[in-house]
Design an enzyme around this catalytic site. Structure first.
Site, mmCIF file in Angstrom:
data_model
loop_
_atom_site.group_PDB
_atom_site.id
_atom_site.type_symbol
_atom_site.label_atom_id
_atom_site.label_comp_id
_atom_site.label_asym_id
_atom_site.label_seq_id
_atom_site.Cartn_x
_atom_site.Cartn_y
_atom_site.Cartn_z
ATOM 1 N N GLY A 1 11.510 29.654 43.622
ATOM 2 C CA GLY A 1 12.471 29.963 42.575
ATOM 3 C C GLY A 1 11.968 31.017 41.615
ATOM 4 O O GLY A 1 12.759 31.777 41.036
ATOM 5 N N ALA B 1 10.385 26.335 41.698
ATOM 6 C CA ALA B 1 11.139 25.269 41.047
ATOM 7 C C ALA B 1 10.237 24.054 40.859
ATOM 8 O O ALA B 1 9.224 23.897 41.549
ATOM 9 C CB ALA B 1 12.361 24.898 41.887
ATOM 10 N N GLU C 1 12.805 34.226 43.240
ATOM 11 C CA GLU C 1 14.256 34.452 43.182
ATOM 12 C C GLU C 1 14.697 34.867 41.776
ATOM 13 O O GLU C 1 15.620 35.676 41.625
ATOM 14 C CB GLU C 1 14.997 33.204 43.630
ATOM 15 C CG GLU C 1 14.822 32.930 45.128
ATOM 16 C CD GLU C 1 15.598 31.731 45.611
ATOM 17 O OE1 GLU C 1 16.535 31.906 46.394
ATOM 18 O OE2 GLU C 1 15.265 30.602 45.178
ATOM 19 N N GLU D 1 10.093 28.032 50.787
ATOM 20 C CA GLU D 1 11.024 26.898 50.808
ATOM 21 C C GLU D 1 11.132 26.208 52.159
ATOM 22 O O GLU D 1 11.235 24.978 52.230
ATOM 23 C CB GLU D 1 12.427 27.352 50.351
ATOM 24 C CG GLU D 1 12.561 27.568 48.852
ATOM 25 C CD GLU D 1 12.169 28.959 48.412
ATOM 26 O OE1 GLU D 1 12.466 29.316 47.260
ATOM 27 O OE2 GLU D 1 11.570 29.707 49.219
#
Length: 285
Positions: A122, A79, A125, A145
């Protein structure tokens, strides 16, 4: 009218490069200056892409940037940390990334993730939400994370256990283990490894195999597969009842029977192994 509302206009996308074909869409993550970090705009565009594919079911291929001169290929480094740092409680409760990734996972037709370079945070994911994952030898995957004081809340906390089992999932999620391509393949996190220059060809070859199946049977198989164990076998029977009445079922099975009959006919017309060449030619000594 509703279908026209969800037409795909590749020119309106800024973080994804879209190629729309008859039976598939290829979406390339396109923020190379920040290693394809997933920002709010990319999430919005993934939603727009999902809206189109929900109304016009096609296979989806997701990929990152191609290797260029002096620059390695990359799927997504995670992210956008600059944006992530500014998000607060209400943003987390809205599930900014998790909602988009869950929507992508539930698309009617299969999703293929072609992974090169980094697929972290991210980005990983997003890959876990796909039905198939192909990688290159340069692939690096993981969930860092917790080193940033947060959790991977867009699917990794439950998808990784399903994909790789609890022991490895805990190493990745709680101890920050980063996997290379071979480790990821060994543990079932990716389906296959291909050289970077062959990655997209391999993704399209897989899409070709899917496209040769009956689309309705593929769609229903994907939906039934995702249901909990308690739903089976009742849901299987209901799904099969739908397919047993489809025209494709009759056409495909009849084509199979015709091919089988044709092969049998050809074999019966072939010369017997005991028959000499002279006999088959009509020449007798």
């Amino acid at each position: 009218m509703a279908h026209r509302l969800y037409e795909l206009d590749p020119g309106t996308f800024t973080t994804l490069r879209i190629t729309d074909a008859e039976d598939r869409v290829h979406a390339r993550l396109d923020r190379p200056e920040v290693r394809n970090a997933i920002d709010a705009t990319m999430i919005d565009e993934l939603h727009a892409l999902c809206a189109h594919l929900e109304h016009h079911p096609k296979i989806l291929i997701l990929s990152g940037t191609d290797p260029e001169a002096g620059r390695p290929g990359i799927f997504a480094s995670g992210a956008d940390i600059g944006q992530l740092r500014e998000r607060r409680r209400d943003d987390a409760l809205r599930g900014v990334n998790s909602t988009a990734f869950d929507r992508l996972a539930k698309l009617p037709m299969p999703v293929i993730a072609a992974l090169d370079g980094y697929a972290l945070g991210g980005g990983a994911e997003l890959a876990w939400a796909a039905d198939f994952r192909l990688g290159t030898p340069e692939l690096t995957v993981g969930q860092p994370e917790t080193s940033l004081g947060i959790i991977p809340a867009a699917g990794a906390l439950w998808r990784l256990r399903e994909l790789a089992g609890e022991p490895l999932a805990k190493e990745i999620l709680l101890a920050g283990r980063i996997l290379d391509a071979e480790e990821a393949r060994t543990h079932g996190l990716i389906n296959a490894i291909h050289p970077a220059e062959e990655l997209l060809d391999a993704a399209h070859a897989l899409a070709d195999r899917i496209a040769r199946q009956d689309p309705l049977a593929v769609r229903i198989s994907k939906q039934v597969f995702s249901l909990p164990r308690e739903a089976h076998p009742q849901v299987d029977n209901l799904a099969q009842a739908i397919l047993f009445e489809s025209e494709a079922k009759f056409d495909r099975m009849q084509a199979f029977l015709d091919r089988k009959k044709d092969r049998s006919t050809r074999r019966s017309e072939e010369p017997s192994a005991e028959t000499s060449p002279a006999q088959t030619s009509g020449d007798h000594a």
